[in-house]
Design a protein around this motif. Structure first.
Motif, PDB file in Angstrom:
ATOM      1  N   LEU A 163       3.109  12.395  12.900  1.00 40.41           N
ATOM      2  CA  LEU A 163       2.902  11.054  13.432  1.00 40.41           C
ATOM      3  C   LEU A 163       4.045  10.149  12.992  1.00 40.41           C
ATOM      4  N   THR A 201      -0.030   3.146  10.261  1.00 43.97           N
ATOM      5  CA  THR A 201      -0.049   1.747   9.821  1.00 43.97           C
ATOM      6  C   THR A 201      -0.275   1.657   8.324  1.00 43.97           C
ATOM      7  N   GLY A 245       5.894   6.262  13.283  1.00 45.44           N
ATOM      8  CA  GLY A 245       5.778   4.868  13.680  1.00 45.44           C
ATOM      9  C   GLY A 245       6.968   4.462  14.532  1.00 45.44           C
ATOM     10  N   THR A 279       2.314   9.798  23.241  1.00 44.95           N
ATOM     11  CA  THR A 279       2.639   8.427  22.842  1.00 44.95           C
ATOM     12  C   THR A 279       1.368   7.600  22.890  1.00 44.95           C
ATOM     13  N   SER A 280       1.122   6.793  21.855  1.00 49.71           N
ATOM     14  CA  SER A 280      -0.083   5.966  21.832  1.00 49.71           C
ATOM     15  C   SER A 280      -0.044   4.943  22.959  1.00 49.71           C
ATOM     16  N   THR A 335       3.223   2.243  19.820  1.00 46.42           N
ATOM     17  CA  THR A 335       3.656   2.043  18.435  1.00 46.42           C
ATOM     18  C   THR A 335       3.644   3.319  17.594  1.00 46.42           C
ATOM     19  N   VAL A 336       3.071   4.394  18.127  1.00 54.26           N
ATOM     20  CA  VAL A 336       3.002   5.659  17.396  1.00 54.26           C
ATOM     21  C   VAL A 336       3.242   6.800  18.383  1.00 54.26           C
ATOM     22  N   THR A 389      -3.676   6.492  14.705  1.00 50.62           N
ATOM     23  CA  THR A 389      -2.609   5.486  14.617  1.00 50.62           C
ATOM     24  C   THR A 389      -2.722   4.660  13.340  1.00 50.62           C
ATOM     25  N   ASP A 390      -3.941   4.515  12.820  1.00 47.45           N
ATOM     26  CA  ASP A 390      -4.125   3.750  11.583  1.00 47.45           C
ATOM     27  C   ASP A 390      -3.483   4.451  10.391  1.00 47.45           C
ATOM     28  N   PHE A 439      -3.342  10.648  22.969  1.00 45.09           N
ATOM     29  CA  PHE A 439      -4.016   9.507  22.361  1.00 45.09           C
ATOM     30  C   PHE A 439      -4.969   8.896  23.384  1.00 45.09           C
ATOM     31  N   GLY A 472      -6.609   4.663  19.914  1.00 45.17           N
ATOM     32  CA  GLY A 472      -5.743   5.185  18.861  1.00 45.17           C
ATOM     33  C   GLY A 472      -6.240   6.466  18.232  1.00 45.17           C
TER      34      GLY A 472
END
Length: 347
Positions: A232, A300, A234, A215-216, A220-221, A296-297, A264, A268
């Motif tokens: 991955l 996003t 969200g 988990t990030s 959030t991820v 994580t990007d 992570f 991220g």
């Protein structure tokens, strides 16, 4: 965990176990070497996590009696003895500044209970929390912890359809009884399809077996890995179970002999690690820990693209509605004019 290679090979060859369905779209990504472990105690590396920039690592059955604290070069700064006698630790997570060991390995599906062990990263002190499945034994190598603290266990199934379990009453890791057991409830399934990504143990359908999770730092991820790929998801509102029901971003993992660990960092980035091919020193160096920057990007960006596509579809639909309304209005105007002309002629 060498035995699962043999068991997995025989099961996948004899049963042809794999869910039927379309393979996911797998993206390629550029990984770089983060560091290279050299300590023989990390030959069975199966779990990773990071707390405040410090990386922690643990091996699975046979080497899981202690946990390694690593520096940025993968040098073991110190070892922490696990405070209880473990059965088969398969994953490692962190929450609330503590380490949480996922003692959930069960290759032969014969355990009456599994366990999560909490540890203080400074002293190594901790306690055991036993858990029970509602539907019999499962092998599991993935532990995710929601921002609220609720643990989520994802099983490793030869069918490729993993079960998702949480404690009854949504108990958090801090609230789990010790030694327990606390009953689990099944809240969903996560199906993996075969992919063409190379790597993993020979003769094993490595793309359908869940071997680790993370988990990030901001919650959030979440990431779940197979031997071959990284999934991955969200997370919205801290609900990981709900997130696992959404469409993931799937990235091909770097080729590793038996990749089971991931974590992570605070920025991220995603770290992925593997067990060695053999414990024989002559087999060569241990597999490096590799890093995917900006993992994580990716989620996003995918979310933004989806929102833009949805907005475009909605705009197109709205434009069509407006044009349709204008056309209907035009027809009504023409009919009204025609009716007025006819009425005037009758007079």
């Amino acid at each position: 965990m060498r035995s699962i290679v043999i068991a997995g090979a025989l099961s996948c060859v004899l049963l042809g176990a794999a869910p039927a369905g379309a393979a996911p779209e797998v993206r390629s990504a550029q990984f770089e070497t983060y560091c290279s472990p050299v300590d023989p105690g990390l030959e069975e590396l199966s779990g990773l996590t990071s707390i405040d920039g410090v990386l922690y690592a643990i091996g699975d059955s046979g080497t899981d009696h202690r946990l390694a604290v690593l520096d940025e070069q993968c040098v073991v700064v110190r070892w922490l003895d696990v405070p209880v006698d473990p059965y088969d630790v398969e994953d490692l997570a962190s929450h609330g500044g503590r380490l949480w060991l996922s003692d959930t390995g069960d290759n032969r599906a014969r355990r009456d209970t599994i366990a999560i062990t909490g540890m203080d990263p400074s002293t190594g002190a901790g306690e055991l929390h036993r858990l029970t499945y509602p539907d019999g034994p499962h092998d599991a190598e993935t532990l995710l912890i929601e921002p609220s603290g609720r643990p989520v266990v994802v099983t490793k199934e030869l069918s490729g359809v993993s079960g998702i379990y949480v404690p009854v009453g949504d108990t958090t890791v801090d609230q789990l009884s010790s030694p327990g057991p606390t009953p689990l409830r099944k809240v969903g399934e996560l199906a993996f399809e075969r992919t063409a990504t190379p790597g993993g143990p020979p003769f094993v359908a490595g793309s359908i077996l869940a071997t680790g999770g993370a988990t990030s730092a901001d919650g959030t991820v979440v990431a779940i890995r197979t031997y071959n790929d990284l999934y991955l998801f969200g997370v919205h509102g801290g609900n990981i179970v709900e997130a696992l029901g959404s469409d993931p971003v799937v990235v091909a993992a770097p080729q590793q002999p038996q990749g089971e660990a991931l974590a992570f960092d605070s920025d991220g980035n995603l770290l992925v690690a593997s067990e060695a091919v053999s414990s024989d020193a002559a087999a060569g160096p241990l597999p490096p820990i590799q890093m995917l920057r900006g993992a994580t990007d990716l989620v996003t960006a995918e979310r933004t693209d989806t929102q833009l596509a949805t907005a475009g579809t909605e705009a197109e639909s709205k434009n069509r509605w407006v044009l349709g309304a204008m056309a209907v209005a035009g027809v009504l105007v023409m009919l009204s004019v025609a009716y007025g002309v006819r009425a005037a002629r009758r007079r």
